[in-house]
Design a protein around this motif. Structure first.
Motif, PDB file in Angstrom:
ATOM      1  N   ARG A 212       0.559  -1.515   0.309  1.00  0.00           N
ATOM      2  CA  ARG A 212      -0.362   0.235   0.291  1.00  0.00           C
ATOM      3  C   ARG A 212       0.892   1.854  -0.180  1.00  0.00           C
ATOM      4  NH1 ARG A 212      -4.554   1.376   4.052  1.00  0.00           N
ATOM      5  NH2 ARG A 212      -5.914   0.263   3.021  1.00  0.00           N
ATOM      6  N   SER A 213       1.972   1.124   0.490  1.00  0.00           N
ATOM      7  CA  SER A 213       3.028   1.950   1.051  1.00  0.00           C
ATOM      8  C   SER A 213       3.262   2.632  -0.333  1.00  0.00           C
ATOM      9  CB  SER A 213       4.108   1.939   1.821  1.00  0.00           C
ATOM     10  OG  SER A 213       4.641   0.085   0.903  1.00  0.00           O
ATOM     11  N   ILE A 214       3.190   1.864  -1.626  1.00  0.00           N
ATOM     12  CA  ILE A 214       3.781   2.356  -2.890  1.00  0.00           C
ATOM     13  C   ILE A 214       2.309   3.303  -3.789  1.00  0.00           C
ATOM     14  CG2 ILE A 214       4.334   1.007  -5.643  1.00  0.00           C
ATOM     15  CD1 ILE A 214       5.521  -0.975  -3.945  1.00  0.00           C
ATOM     16  N   GLY A 215       1.501   3.014  -3.591  1.00  0.00           N
ATOM     17  CA  GLY A 215       0.364   3.117  -4.046  1.00  0.00           C
ATOM     18  C   GLY A 215       0.328   5.337  -3.380  1.00  0.00           C
ATOM     19  N   VAL A 216       0.761   5.289  -2.286  1.00  0.00           N
ATOM     20  CA  VAL A 216       0.633   5.855  -1.301  1.00  0.00           C
ATOM     21  C   VAL A 216       1.332   7.414  -2.033  1.00  0.00           C
ATOM     22  CG1 VAL A 216       0.557   7.494   0.348  1.00  0.00           C
ATOM     23  CG2 VAL A 216      -0.117   5.114   0.786  1.00  0.00           C
ATOM     24  N   MET A 217       2.789   6.522  -2.785  1.00  0.00           N
ATOM     25  CA  MET A 217       3.262   8.084  -2.955  1.00  0.00           C
ATOM     26  C   MET A 217       3.279   8.046  -4.414  1.00  0.00           C
ATOM     27  SD  MET A 217       7.775   6.084  -4.825  1.00  0.00           S
ATOM     28  CE  MET A 217       6.158   5.362  -5.596  1.00  0.00           C
TER      29      MET A 217
END
Length: 541
Positions: free
Chosen positions: A319-324
């Motif tokens: 999910r961290s990639i999507g937030v970025m």
């Protein structure tokens, strides 16, 4: 963005090819060379369309999907909610993993791997826990043509997989603390619409599980881990986050309390749980019989010499990639912070009719090799089937932080032209001190992206003290800081009322660890009762 690829002698903006009567088509993913004719130019211009067709501020959901796909981060799988992660996404995840592994190794955490499957007896031992996950659990019910006598669950998380073995491995105080971590995939069969990276049925994450002799030790680790998660977002991904505590309604099922880092996406007006560190207390220890011979009780000659352990679990996911992507992407595509960019610098030759293109290619390869030797992730683009302008747009779409252009004039002056992805600024740099200049510029881009994201979050944050102001801020897609009485029923009523009045419910995102001053006469914005804390509210993913 539409762009036709032309042969334009002497113009750096589009570059030129050695064959003036050819253009390049991009149909799907396969480049095709077509002999150019004036009667075909309009049709060819349509075929060479490259870029994101939707603006971020006009249709955020569609824009986000396009950016992920066109930026080559993922591809869609034939099972809804499942995605193929492509090399750029896998590379980012690998960088985050390396950073996190190095940090938790300092804390004495060791890596394990536990099986994917969970027996029903283990999964159902902790009723509050399974109740929280039951709508999301996927079950294997048959093998080949045979029905299984007992269905097997696919892990939605691994507390009930791991803790039966904690009870075997922990006997005395010398076995504590026990600290393990695993990097795995989990499956949560979400009923809501999936969103790439943000909410998918299968995703990658790390999950840490630890056991301590005392609550003091366990509490300290909860916030040590939370700080590492904050560093991942703010230092690597250049995304500002809020460190806080989840409400009783929003905490981890079966846990004592949940510490969280929360991000906010101004373009969608939604918060997002970015990573969590849970204090599990002694609940799981009691259910799974995880106890140890307590030397303190033994010294005091107490009748019961065994004590239950205190446990934590913590995790961060892809999910961290999507937030970025949501935070930094723009109407051209991805924008990677340099520290996590799969390619930090792309070197592009700028041919000129009448000049030996091989000399330019050799110079580009030399610059790339110099950058690689200095530890900079670099790539050269010597594809001769695409003109320069097409390449520029392609790499901008893929979010590469810096572009280096080399043409005949640059060779004559022993320089390169460098272009920043984040703001488009250009500069001509001498090749002699290129490494120092590139490293400095990458650092500036990293900081600039964080500063811009923080300004965006701060501009969307509003402090309110009554219901009318709360609803007005919510209609403007704000991150809302409001005084709250900290009552479960009041939070439920806020969610129900906002859903009824606006069609989309709001809830607490977290209570920040850094609390503003709260006057004694401050009342809860929703109930009118005395307020106990300031909490962030809003819509969320």
């Amino acid at each position: 963005m539409a762009m036709s690829v032309q042969s334009t002698e002497g113009k750096r903006a589009l570059g030129s090819t050695s064959d003036e009567n050819s253009v390049v088509l991009k149909s799907s993913s396969t480049p095709v060379r077509v002999n150019g004719q004036s009667s075909l130019q309009k049709e060819i211009k349509k075929e060479t369309r490259l870029g994101i067709s939707t603006k971020k501020d006009e249709d955020f959901g569609k824009w986000y999907s396009e950016v992920c796909r066109c930026g080559d981060m993922l591809d869609y799988y034939d099972i809804k909610g499942c995605y193929i992660l492509k090399p750029p996404a896998v590379k980012v995840w690998g960088i985050l993993r390396a950073f996190f592994d190095a940090e938790i190794e300092k804390m004495g955490v060791e890596e394990y791997y536990f099986p994917l499957f969970v027996s029903p007896s283990c999964l159902e031992k902790e009723k509050d826990h399974i109740k929280g996950f039951s709508p999301e659990v996927a079950w294997v019910t048959r093998a080949g043509e045979s029905e299984l006598s007992i269905p097997i669950a696919v892990r939605p998380t691994s507390e009930t997989v791991i803790y039966p073995y904690f009870s075997k491995w922990i006997r005395g105080h010398r076995d504590l603390p026990l600290k393990i971590n695993q990097w795995v995939n989990v499956v949560r069969w979400e009923f809501s619409d999936p969103i790439p990276f943000i909410r998918s049925r299968e995703f990658l994450w790390q999950e840490g599980h630890t056991a301590f002799a005392t609550k003091t030790e366990a509490d300290k680790e909860v916030f040590d881990i939370l700080q590492i998660y904050s560093d991942i977002y703010e230092k690597l991904l250049a995304v500002p986050v809020i460190k806080g505590i989840k409400s009783e309604n929003e905490k981890f099922a079966g846990g004592l309390y949940t510490a969280t880092v929360e991000a906010f996406i101004p373009s969608s007006g939604r918060g997002i749980q970015a990573a969590t560190s849970h204090s599990l207390g002694q609940n799981f220890a009691e259910i799974f019989g995880i106890s140890f011979e307590n030397k303190e009780r033994k010294l005091e000659k107490k009748e019961t010499k065994r004590s239950l352990v205190w446990q934590n679990s913590w995790g961060i996911s892809t999910r961290s990639i999507g937030v970025m992507v949501m935070t930094h992407g723009d109407d051209k595509g991805l924008v990677f912070p340099p520290l996590v960019a799969p390619v930090q610098v792309v070197v592009i030759p700028v041919p000129f009719n009448g000049f030996d293109v091989n000399i330019i290619y050799e110079a580009c390869e030399a610059v790339k090799s110099t950058l690689l030797a200095a530890g900079i992730r670099a790539k050269s683009d010597n594809r001769d089937t695409y003109a320069c302008g097409w390449k520029y747009a392609d790499w901008e779409q893929k979010g590469v932080p810096l572009r280096i252009e080399i043409g005949p004039r640059d060779l004559a002056k022993n320089q390169v032209r460098i272009v920043r992805r984040d703001n488009g600024a250009k500069a001509d740099l001498p090749r002699g001190d290129l490494i120092e200049q590139v490293k400095d510029m990458l650092g500036k881009i990293q900081q600039s992206l964080f500063d811009a994201a923080k300004r965006g979050k701060d501009a969307c944050t509003q402090k309110v003290e009554n219901w009318d102001d709360f609803m007005e801020a919510l209609s403007q897609k704000k991150l809302i800081l409001a005084p709250w009485c900290d009552e479960v029923e009041v939070e439920k009523l806020v969610k129900e009322r906002t859903k009824t009045e606006t069609g989309a419910g709001a809830k607490t995102l977290c209570t920040p660890l850094e609390q503003p001053d709260l006057n004694e006469d401050t009342l809860c914005f929703a109930s009118g009762k005395p307020a106990k804390k300031w909490s962030y509210w809003g819509r969320s993913y």
